[in-house]
Scaffold this motif. Structure first.
Motif, PDB file in Angstrom:
ATOM      1  N   LEU A   9     -23.313 -14.237  24.917  1.00 30.70           N
ATOM      2  CA  LEU A   9     -22.343 -14.520  23.724  1.00 30.70           C
ATOM      3  C   LEU A   9     -21.437 -15.745  24.339  1.00 30.70           C
ATOM      4  CD1 LEU A   9     -21.895 -10.856  22.623  1.00 30.70           C
ATOM      5  CD2 LEU A   9     -23.331 -12.777  21.466  1.00 30.70           C
ATOM      6  N   GLY A  10     -20.812 -16.310  23.216  1.00 32.32           N
ATOM      7  CA  GLY A  10     -19.803 -17.270  23.489  1.00 32.32           C
ATOM      8  C   GLY A  10     -18.467 -16.763  23.980  1.00 32.32           C
ATOM      9  N   GLN A  11     -17.809 -17.580  25.176  1.00 35.65           N
ATOM     10  CA  GLN A  11     -16.688 -17.270  25.875  1.00 35.65           C
ATOM     11  C   GLN A  11     -15.479 -17.797  25.301  1.00 35.65           C
ATOM     12  OE1 GLN A  11     -17.132 -15.014  28.756  1.00 35.65           O
ATOM     13  NE2 GLN A  11     -18.887 -14.690  27.556  1.00 35.65           N
ATOM     14  N   PHE A  12     -14.411 -17.168  25.209  1.00 30.66           N
ATOM     15  CA  PHE A  12     -13.043 -17.365  24.698  1.00 30.66           C
ATOM     16  C   PHE A  12     -12.184 -18.425  25.754  1.00 30.66           C
ATOM     17  CE2 PHE A  12     -13.921 -14.440  21.779  1.00 30.66           C
ATOM     18  CZ  PHE A  12     -13.236 -14.605  20.623  1.00 30.66           C
ATOM     19  N   MET A  49     -22.128 -19.601  19.139  1.00 29.11           N
ATOM     20  CA  MET A  49     -21.516 -18.538  18.620  1.00 29.11           C
ATOM     21  C   MET A  49     -22.825 -17.994  18.116  1.00 29.11           C
ATOM     22  SD  MET A  49     -17.490 -19.154  17.318  1.00 29.11           S
ATOM     23  CE  MET A  49     -17.982 -20.824  16.470  1.00 29.11           C
ATOM     24  N   HIS A  50     -22.730 -16.622  17.615  1.00 27.17           N
ATOM     25  CA  HIS A  50     -23.822 -15.982  17.138  1.00 27.17           C
ATOM     26  C   HIS A  50     -23.663 -15.043  16.003  1.00 27.17           C
ATOM     27  CE1 HIS A  50     -24.500 -16.641  21.646  1.00 27.17           C
ATOM     28  NE2 HIS A  50     -25.863 -16.916  21.174  1.00 27.17           N
ATOM     29  N   THR A  51     -24.425 -15.312  14.915  1.00 28.71           N
ATOM     30  CA  THR A  51     -24.388 -14.131  13.664  1.00 28.71           C
ATOM     31  C   THR A  51     -25.573 -13.211  14.202  1.00 28.71           C
ATOM     32  OG1 THR A  51     -25.933 -15.789  12.464  1.00 28.71           O
ATOM     33  CG2 THR A  51     -23.773 -16.187  12.122  1.00 28.71           C
ATOM     34  N   SER A  52     -25.121 -12.173  12.938  1.00 22.98           N
ATOM     35  CA  SER A  52     -26.313 -11.201  13.181  1.00 22.98           C
ATOM     36  C   SER A  52     -27.760 -11.505  13.025  1.00 22.98           C
ATOM     37  CB  SER A  52     -25.924 -10.083  12.417  1.00 22.98           C
ATOM     38  OG  SER A  52     -26.719  -8.963  12.547  1.00 22.98           O
ATOM     39  N   ALA A  53     -28.657 -10.877  13.761  1.00 19.76           N
ATOM     40  CA  ALA A  53     -30.048 -10.863  13.555  1.00 19.76           C
ATOM     41  C   ALA A  53     -30.674 -10.059  12.424  1.00 19.76           C
ATOM     42  CB  ALA A  53     -30.780 -10.572  14.809  1.00 19.76           C
ATOM     43  N   PRO A  66      -5.764 -12.101  17.154  1.00 18.11           N
ATOM     44  CA  PRO A  66      -6.268 -13.408  17.242  1.00 18.11           C
ATOM     45  C   PRO A  66      -7.638 -13.418  16.584  1.00 18.11           C
ATOM     46  CG  PRO A  66      -5.302 -12.943  19.095  1.00 18.11           C
ATOM     47  CD  PRO A  66      -5.231 -11.673  18.743  1.00 18.11           C
ATOM     48  N   LYS A  67      -7.977 -14.478  15.929  1.00 13.26           N
ATOM     49  CA  LYS A  67      -9.461 -14.892  15.463  1.00 13.26           C
ATOM     50  C   LYS A  67     -10.041 -16.297  15.910  1.00 13.26           C
ATOM     51  CE  LYS A  67      -9.971 -11.438  12.060  1.00 13.26           C
ATOM     52  NZ  LYS A  67      -8.791 -10.760  12.361  1.00 13.26           N
ATOM     53  N   ILE A  68     -11.207 -16.376  15.949  1.00 14.31           N
ATOM     54  CA  ILE A  68     -11.769 -17.612  16.044  1.00 14.31           C
ATOM     55  C   ILE A  68     -11.489 -18.391  14.836  1.00 14.31           C
ATOM     56  CG2 ILE A  68     -14.046 -19.009  16.570  1.00 14.31           C
ATOM     57  CD1 ILE A  68     -15.038 -16.108  17.744  1.00 14.31           C
ATOM     58  N   LYS A  69     -11.442 -19.664  15.130  1.00 20.24           N
ATOM     59  CA  LYS A  69     -10.896 -20.631  14.168  1.00 20.24           C
ATOM     60  C   LYS A  69     -12.336 -21.083  13.071  1.00 20.24           C
ATOM     61  CE  LYS A  69      -9.241 -25.623  13.030  1.00 20.24           C
ATOM     62  NZ  LYS A  69      -8.641 -26.596  13.855  1.00 20.24           N
ATOM     63  N   GLU A  70     -12.118 -20.773  11.687  1.00 21.11           N
ATOM     64  CA  GLU A  70     -12.917 -21.204  10.713  1.00 21.11           C
ATOM     65  C   GLU A  70     -14.307 -20.308  10.838  1.00 21.11           C
ATOM     66  OE1 GLU A  70     -13.450 -25.291  10.818  1.00 21.11           O
ATOM     67  OE2 GLU A  70     -11.597 -25.819  10.302  1.00 21.11           O
ATOM     68  N   THR A  71     -13.991 -19.067  11.216  1.00 17.36           N
ATOM     69  CA  THR A  71     -15.267 -18.426  11.292  1.00 17.36           C
ATOM     70  C   THR A  71     -14.863 -16.983  10.666  1.00 17.36           C
ATOM     71  OG1 THR A  71     -14.633 -17.407  13.454  1.00 17.36           O
ATOM     72  CG2 THR A  71     -16.350 -19.219  13.421  1.00 17.36           C
ATOM     73  N   GLY A  72     -15.920 -16.183  10.353  1.00 17.73           N
ATOM     74  CA  GLY A  72     -15.578 -14.862   9.612  1.00 17.73           C
ATOM     75  C   GLY A  72     -16.190 -13.633  10.212  1.00 17.73           C
ATOM     76  N   PRO A  73     -16.240 -12.594   9.464  1.00 18.29           N
ATOM     77  CA  PRO A  73     -16.944 -11.376   9.981  1.00 18.29           C
ATOM     78  C   PRO A  73     -18.108 -11.224  10.552  1.00 18.29           C
ATOM     79  CG  PRO A  73     -16.254 -11.174   7.831  1.00 18.29           C
ATOM     80  CD  PRO A  73     -15.758 -12.355   8.138  1.00 18.29           C
ATOM     81  N   GLU A  74     -19.190 -12.219  10.100  1.00 22.42           N
ATOM     82  CA  GLU A  74     -20.369 -12.552  10.352  1.00 22.42           C
ATOM     83  C   GLU A  74     -20.590 -12.962  11.792  1.00 22.42           C
ATOM     84  OE1 GLU A  74     -18.985 -16.659   9.112  1.00 22.42           O
ATOM     85  OE2 GLU A  74     -18.854 -14.374   8.280  1.00 22.42           O
ATOM     86  N   VAL A  75     -19.773 -13.431  12.340  1.00 21.32           N
ATOM     87  CA  VAL A  75     -19.920 -14.158  13.665  1.00 21.32           C
ATOM     88  C   VAL A  75     -19.582 -12.996  14.639  1.00 21.32           C
ATOM     89  CG1 VAL A  75     -19.060 -15.801  15.647  1.00 21.32           C
ATOM     90  CG2 VAL A  75     -19.295 -16.516  13.105  1.00 21.32           C
TER      91      VAL A  75
END
Length: 409
Positions: free
Chosen positions: A199-202, A232-236, A138-147
């Motif tokens: 972090l965001g919860q599924f 959600m969080h992207t890398s610092a 599974p993946k998160i809708k409309e997000t990429g590997p930066e998340v």
């Protein structure tokens, strides 16, 4: 790391000279980016910050958030050690090798996995990256590997998509906090964010996963896409010079040097800072801090120093505030509005000055007015060359000073 069968194509690639050259290039790149720490001595562990540098750059090269790679390394090998106190490679009971605990991967050089730290890290990062590419996770809708949150299932797969790693206990529906990926994400919160961020919860349900608790078979994922309502969080590690960031906590220390032991001044939550250079690792090579330091300055340029990446987030541009005026939004260039009191015509002025009907405007509708024409008893210009005739069928108003002031902000 649990054993996961490698795909034939991947094995073939690793056996080719071209892939070997790519690996050698990747290893040399890691070494060069961390050259300030000196050479890695045979059968000796580098300093913690040297290892921090190696893991960070391997992750960035693979377009994986470094927070994720470091947390996987922490879960696999808590002390970030390639060698034990006797200078021998760390090998676990299930034959996991070295820092990244590479298990049962015949496509990799087993001796290099044991004795070459860069090679071991590179192998771990490649395997983790390949887990992200899988289409059965599974993946998160409309997000990429930066998340960061989008690595939840690839991290699970790094260890194995077995019932033991189910996000929920099948019997109760409760969260499985002992699952491998949950442990890794806890490390992210603890070490990269200093327990300052959750972090965001599924929104998991029992029906999302199918498996037999008495079987060693893999989990079958019944839901392949999730929408997270949590932040959600992207890398610092992606901030660039000139980026504006916000302090996420009160009394955060602005340090004079990239070290927790240096002099500091306290900053309030939501203070805006401007990134003033590339991130740095902790000045003390023995520091066990996994976060990095950014050189920053305040917007008024009165203060400058170093801030921990654990306490900053990207400052987003605030969208323009909509100034509502009745049913319509007040726009720049608008001088007023007309409200239709009873059905009337929208008209257009022809080149000879006559009026033709465009369509009928309905009672209760509102239209912005951008100009006024005194012909034909008065015409309110509503845009597109169209007009509403001045009459008892319409009500004309001008915006208040307070509305105009809001629009000017």
């Amino acid at each position: 790391m649990k054993s996961i069968k490698m795909r034939a194509g991947f094995l073939t690639c690793l056996m080719l000279l071209g892939c070997s050259n790519e690996e050698a290039f990747a290893e040399s790149t890691l070494t060069s980016k961390c050259s300030s720490y000196g050479e890695i001595k045979p059968n000796q562990n580098p300093s913690f910050q040297h290892m921090n540098c190696l893991l960070t750059n391997a992750a960035l090269a693979a377009k994986i958030p470094p927070e994720v790679v470091k947390a996987v390394a922490s879960r696999e090998n808590g002390g970030w050690k390639q060698f034990d106190e006797n200078g021998q490679p760390v090998i676990s009971k299930d034959k996991g090798i070295g820092l990244m605990q590479i298990t049962n991967k015949p496509g990799y050089d087993q001796e290099k996995l044991k004795y070459d730290i860069n090679y071991n890290i590179q192998a771990g990062v490649e395997i983790l990256s390949s887990m992200y590419q899988r289409t059965d996770l599974p993946k998160i809708k409309e997000t990429g590997p930066e998340v960061i949150e989008n690595w939840y299932f690839p991290v699970m797969a790094y260890n194995g998509t077995k019932p033991v790693n189910s996000p929920l206990y099948q019997s109760s529906g409760l969260k499985n906090t002992e699952a491998y990926q949950e442990k890794v994400f806890t490390f992210i919160e603890k070490d990269s964010y200093i327990n300052n961020t959750k972090l965001g919860q599924f929104p998991f349900n029992i029906g999302d996963f199918e498996y037999d608790t008495n079987s060693s078979g893999n989990i079958v994922f019944r839901k392949m896409e999730y929408t997270l309502t949590d932040q959600m969080h992207t890398s610092a590690y992606q901030f660039q010079v000139g980026d504006k960031v916000l302090i996420t906590e009160d009394a955060v220390k602005l340090r004079s040097q990239p070290s927790t032991s240096s002099a500091a001044k306290s900053l309030a939550k939501n203070t805006t800072l401007i990134i003033d250079g590339n991130f740095l690792y902790d000045q003390s090579s023995t520091s066990i801090n996994q976060f990095v330091w950014y050189p920053v300055k305040t917007e008024d340029k009165k203060l400058a120093g170093f801030i921990s990446s654990a306490y900053i987030t990207k400052k987003l541009d605030v969208p323009p505030v909509k100034v509502m005026w009745g049913k319509t939004e007040l726009k720049l260039g608008q001088i007023g509005k007309v409200t239709i009191l009873s059905n009337t015509n929208l008209v257009k002025m022809e080149s000879n000055g006559s009026l033709t009907t465009v369509r009928t405007l309905k009672k209760g509708e509102e239209y912005r007015v951008y100009n006024y024409n005194s012909n034909h008893g008065g015409l309110y210009g509503v845009g597109g060359g169209n007009y509403v005739q001045k009459s008892t069928k319409v009500k004309y108003e001008t915006p208040s000073k307070s509305k105009l002031a809001l629009l000017a902000q």
